[in-house]
Design an enzyme around this catalytic site. Structure first.
Site, PDB file in Angstrom:
ATOM      1  N   ASN A 153      64.410  76.859  49.349  1.00  0.00           N
ATOM      2  CA  ASN A 153      65.720  77.458  49.124  1.00  0.00           C
ATOM      3  C   ASN A 153      66.860  76.441  49.137  1.00  0.00           C
ATOM      4  O   ASN A 153      67.897  76.669  48.515  1.00  0.00           O
ATOM      5  CB  ASN A 153      65.972  78.527  50.191  1.00  0.00           C
ATOM      6  N   TYR A 189      73.967  70.944  37.293  1.00  0.00           N
ATOM      7  CA  TYR A 189      73.292  71.929  38.147  1.00  0.00           C
ATOM      8  C   TYR A 189      72.287  72.734  37.329  1.00  0.00           C
ATOM      9  O   TYR A 189      71.135  72.922  37.755  1.00  0.00           O
ATOM     10  CB  TYR A 189      74.321  72.859  38.777  1.00  0.00           C
ATOM     11  N   LYS A 218      68.008  72.975  37.773  1.00  0.00           N
ATOM     12  CA  LYS A 218      67.230  74.191  37.980  1.00  0.00           C
ATOM     13  C   LYS A 218      66.223  74.408  36.845  1.00  0.00           C
ATOM     14  O   LYS A 218      65.141  74.959  37.061  1.00  0.00           O
ATOM     15  CB  LYS A 218      68.162  75.389  38.115  1.00  0.00           C
ATOM     16  N   ASP A 258      65.565  67.690  56.348  1.00  0.00           N
ATOM     17  CA  ASP A 258      66.433  67.259  55.253  1.00  0.00           C
ATOM     18  C   ASP A 258      65.522  66.978  54.065  1.00  0.00           C
ATOM     19  O   ASP A 258      64.732  66.031  54.091  1.00  0.00           O
ATOM     20  CB  ASP A 258      67.205  66.007  55.657  1.00  0.00           C
ATOM     21  N   THR A 313      78.225  83.229  48.570  1.00  0.00           N
ATOM     22  CA  THR A 313      77.824  82.316  49.640  1.00  0.00           C
ATOM     23  C   THR A 313      78.804  81.154  49.685  1.00  0.00           C
ATOM     24  O   THR A 313      79.698  81.030  48.844  1.00  0.00           O
ATOM     25  CB  THR A 313      76.411  81.754  49.406  1.00  0.00           C
TER      26      THR A 313
END
Length: 246
Positions: A87, A164, A168, A60, A199
């Site tokens: 990832n 988000y 990144k 984790d 996904t």
């Protein structure tokens, strides 16, 4: 030197599992880092049935104790690590606007997407430094690009997801800083944009397959001694690496 081992975080499904599969088919022993060990073991068995040397490890990225335990497991089994693919990621549904976006959700995304990736990298550096050709790959996003966010012609011009995207973008800066610092150790560090991929994170909607999304990460994980570092890459439709705008 030909790499022999790889650790991929968030690897029990989606792009992470596709990366593990492609690296495994290149002859590497792949370790699937997964929050839920049972899911990781099921994914590892799937790869083993395909003739791939795969193992699962509970990991984790937001839990320092879990990360330390994973390091101890790989150190005992391998003694070193050649490839680390960060990832594991987190994204919430689209908020109505940045003015109303949940700070708590943004904080959780940063904890996974930024601090989690750095936490894992820091913890595994001693094992990576034992490799003669270590590679670190950060799973970024095309939504992280400041240039594209300011370009009215870009397909990302009207995209929200501010928290988000910001996480990144922060990950990209860490990629550059790590690449500069680790160059003296011969460790190459790059970020990748998998492109819009179907996904669970994207609701299994529009986009290409996880196998397609995995290609830039695999290419950079297997980059030769004269390959790039401190770059942000995607793959063309023909499978060639393309340098992105930060």
């Amino acid at each position: 030197m030909t790499p022999s081992s790889a650790l991929i975080t968030g690897a029990n499904k989606g792009i992470g599992l596709a990366i593990a599969r492609q690296l495994g088919k290149n002859g590497l022993v792949v370790w699937l880092g997964c929050r839920k060990l049972a899911l990781g073991e099921a994914a590892a068995r799937q790869l083993q049935d395909e003739g791939i040397k795969a193992q699962a490890v509970q990991l984790d990225v937001t839990d320092p104790a879990s990360v330390s335990s994973a390091v101890a497991t790989l150190e005992q089994a391998n003694g070193s690590l050649d490839i680390l693919v960060n990832n594991a990621g987190l994204m919430y549904g689209p908020p109505p606007s940045l003015a109303e976006e949940s700070i708590d959700e943004m904080r959780q995304m940063f904890e996974t997407n930024v601090f989690g990736a750095l936490r894992v990298t820091q913890a595994f550096l001693p094992l990576l430094r034992k490799s003669e050709a270590a590679r670190i790959v950060m799973m970024s996003s095309g939504l992280s690009s400041l240039n594209d966010a300011l370009d009215m012609r870009s397909e990302t011009w009207g995209v929200g997801f501010a928290g988000y995207c910001a996480s990144k973008t922060a990950l990209n800066m860490l990629t550059v800083k790590l690449a500069k610092e680790l160059a003296r150790d011969g460790i190459k560090v790059n970020a990748v944009d998998p492109g819009l991929t179907s996904t669970d994170m994207t609701g299994n909607g529009a986009g290409h397959s996880p196998e397609m999304g995995a290609r830039p990460a695999v290419a950079l994980a297997l980059a030769h001694a004269f390959g790039p570092t401190a770059g942000f890459y995607s793959c063309s439709a023909q499978g060639e690496l393309v340098l992105n705008n930060w």
